[in-house]
Design a protein around this motif. Structure first.
Motif, PDB file in Angstrom:
ATOM      1  N   SER A 210       0.964  -1.221   0.005  1.00 42.24           N
ATOM      2  CA  SER A 210       0.075   0.076  -0.070  1.00 42.24           C
ATOM      3  C   SER A 210       0.640   1.206  -0.164  1.00 42.24           C
ATOM      4  CB  SER A 210      -0.874  -0.005   1.274  1.00 42.24           C
ATOM      5  OG  SER A 210      -1.697  -1.090   1.283  1.00 42.24           O
ATOM      6  N   HIS A 215      -4.330   0.477  -2.048  1.00 44.07           N
ATOM      7  CA  HIS A 215      -3.855  -0.885  -2.042  1.00 44.07           C
ATOM      8  C   HIS A 215      -3.576  -1.454  -3.129  1.00 44.07           C
ATOM      9  CE1 HIS A 215      -4.709  -0.238   2.256  1.00 44.07           C
ATOM     10  NE2 HIS A 215      -6.052  -0.255   2.008  1.00 44.07           N
ATOM     11  N   LEU A 259      -7.535  -4.071   6.715  1.00 48.28           N
ATOM     12  CA  LEU A 259      -6.368  -2.867   6.439  1.00 48.28           C
ATOM     13  C   LEU A 259      -6.943  -1.711   7.099  1.00 48.28           C
ATOM     14  CD1 LEU A 259      -5.095  -3.773   2.936  1.00 48.28           C
ATOM     15  CD2 LEU A 259      -3.951  -4.225   4.860  1.00 48.28           C
ATOM     16  N   ILE A 264      -3.517   0.095   8.367  1.00 46.70           N
ATOM     17  CA  ILE A 264      -2.378  -0.173   7.404  1.00 46.70           C
ATOM     18  C   ILE A 264      -2.539   0.554   6.155  1.00 46.70           C
ATOM     19  CG2 ILE A 264      -1.101  -1.979   6.139  1.00 46.70           C
ATOM     20  CD1 ILE A 264      -1.975  -4.103   8.345  1.00 46.70           C
ATOM     21  N   ALA A 269       1.514  -5.932   3.815  1.00 45.27           N
ATOM     22  CA  ALA A 269       0.714  -6.897   4.530  1.00 45.27           C
ATOM     23  C   ALA A 269       0.555  -8.320   4.037  1.00 45.27           C
ATOM     24  CB  ALA A 269      -0.665  -6.105   4.700  1.00 45.27           C
TER      25      ALA A 269
END
Length: 418
Positions: A210, A215, A259, A264, A269
């Motif tokens: 990201s 993302h 997320l 995040i 991830a």
């Protein structure tokens, strides 16, 4: 120290070792920060020859000094190389005013209990759970639920370390006792244990990178598991899916909510998600690289590898967003990561290179990772940590991968001499 732009990697263990080379390709030097007083012996150590220097920030008392030292160097990014470095990377990047997921939710990105509770607070599908210091309390919780199996595991480990699926009270008590008082793979003592409801379904790896909250889905792998002679379910194959295959779109839509709940917005991830009858549910997630990520392998079967994507996200976020933001990968060709199992039990006296070469020569085999050397203990496989070989396979024709997998079963137990 260096005239190149500088990135800071906190705890560059394991697959974090791929990050220095990825930054070097982008013309960026790297400095290592270690979050523990002593190196963590249970993981592949960072190669400090690839770093311009190393700083140690082993506790709150070191943070101010570390921030001041880094501020003078004007780094372009601070990121975690492996799971234990996530909280410190969050804090240092925040203090330095760099791209950061911030420290407010750092605990929820590491502690598996807090992780699931953060999802529950947002109304996201997740497991029921209890965190406790007492095996008796774990048993009482399972008894009151009255629904088996349940899962017992450490709060902050990885690689299926200490994870048990328990089918009765005796198994819950035994599993909780085994976790409590032991040390996880990151050298942290387990003073608490997590008990969760069992998520029944098919499990998937979902990897992302990201930048600025946008993302890129860079890979989804389906876990194929096998059962040992003792009834233990263990990981066998990770099978790369195409991004248009079921249930990839649903998994990604679910992961986007995860997320967001965990804050995040920058960097990698690596999530494990169970597709249950009710829909996707998070097993766990780490704000770091996939432990199976190998750049050369991913460059063959995927459009880009996670290490290079991370570097782009931190060094040129505008380009990352323009190229990858809110998009999904297209699989280049079929791929499998095979974690072999064994019944061997003893001390390794040698490695049969002919057996290794025979596996490596099979059509579709990209890389054979021999995990043990002379003097190391080999034991019957019960989890990823006790899998003795990791074999990366990719080919245009999935039939070649299936044939190679079958051939590997005949060769794998010749590799280690005991």
């Amino acid at each position: 120290m260096t005239t190149q732009p500088l990135a800071v990697i906190v705890d560059g263990y394991s697959t974090g070792n791929f990050l220095p080379a990825a930054f070097a390709k982008a013309g960026v030097s790297v400095l290592h920060v270690r979050s523990s007083a002593e190196p963590m012996a249970s993981m592949l150590a960072p190669n400090l020859a690839e770093y311009v220097d190393e700083l140690v920030c082993a506790g709150p008392e070191d943070v101010g000094t570390t921030v001041a030292a880094l501020a003078e160097l004007k780094p372009v990014a601070v990121l975690a190389g492996q799971e234990p470095g996530v909280p410190l990377a969050d804090l240092l990047s925040e203090r330095l005013g760099l791209a950061s997921n911030g420290s407010a939710l750092s605990t929820a990105r590491r502690d598996k209990y807090e992780m699931i509770e953060a999802l529950r607070a947002k109304g996201i599908r997740c497991a029921d759970q209890l965190r406790t210091t007492s095996p008796a309390e774990a048993v009482a919780w399972a008894r009151e639920r009255g629904e088996y199996p349940v899962v017992v595991k450490p709060l902050s480990s990885a690689s299926s370390d200490g994870v048990s699926v328990c089918r009765d009270e005796a198994e819950v008590e035994r599993a909780a006792q085994e976790v409590l008082g032991t040390v996880d793979i990151f050298d942290h003592r387990n003073t608490e244990v997590l008990v969760q409801s069992y998520l029944d379904g098919t499990e998937y790896i979902v990897d992302t990178v990201s930048a600025n909250g946008e993302h890129y889905l860079c890979g989804v792998w389906q876990y194929d598991k096998t059962t040992t002679a003792t009834g233990k379910r263990i990981y066998d194959r990770d099978v790369l899916l195409d991004s248009g295959e079921h249930p990839v779109p649903e998994l990604m839509a679910y992961l986007e909510t995860v997320l967001a709940a965990l804050g995040i917005e920058h960097g990698p991830a690596h999530a494990e998600v169970m597709m249950t009858a009710q829909g996707p549910a998070l097993v766990e997630i780490g704000a770091r690289l996939n432990g199976n990520m190998t750049p050369g392998f991913h460059d063959v079967c995927l459009p880009a590898n996670q290490a290079d994507l991370i570097v782009l996200a931190y060094t040129d976020p505008q380009k990352f967003v323009a190229t990858y933001g809110n998009r999904r990968y297209d699989r280049v060709q079929p791929a499998v990561v095979h974690n072999t199992s064994t019944d061997q039990d003893g001390v390794v006296t040698g490695v049969d290179q002919e057996a290794v070469d025979a596996i490596a020569a099979l059509p579709g085999v990209h890389l054979v990772s021999v995990k043990l050397g002379p003097g190391k203990r080999i034991r019957p496989t019960t989890d990823l940590l006790s899998s003795p070989l990791r074999i990366f396979l990719t080919a245009p024709d999935a039939a070649d991968l299936a044939a190679a997998y079958d051939a590997i079963q005949e060769l794998k137990d010749r590799v280690y001499l005991t």
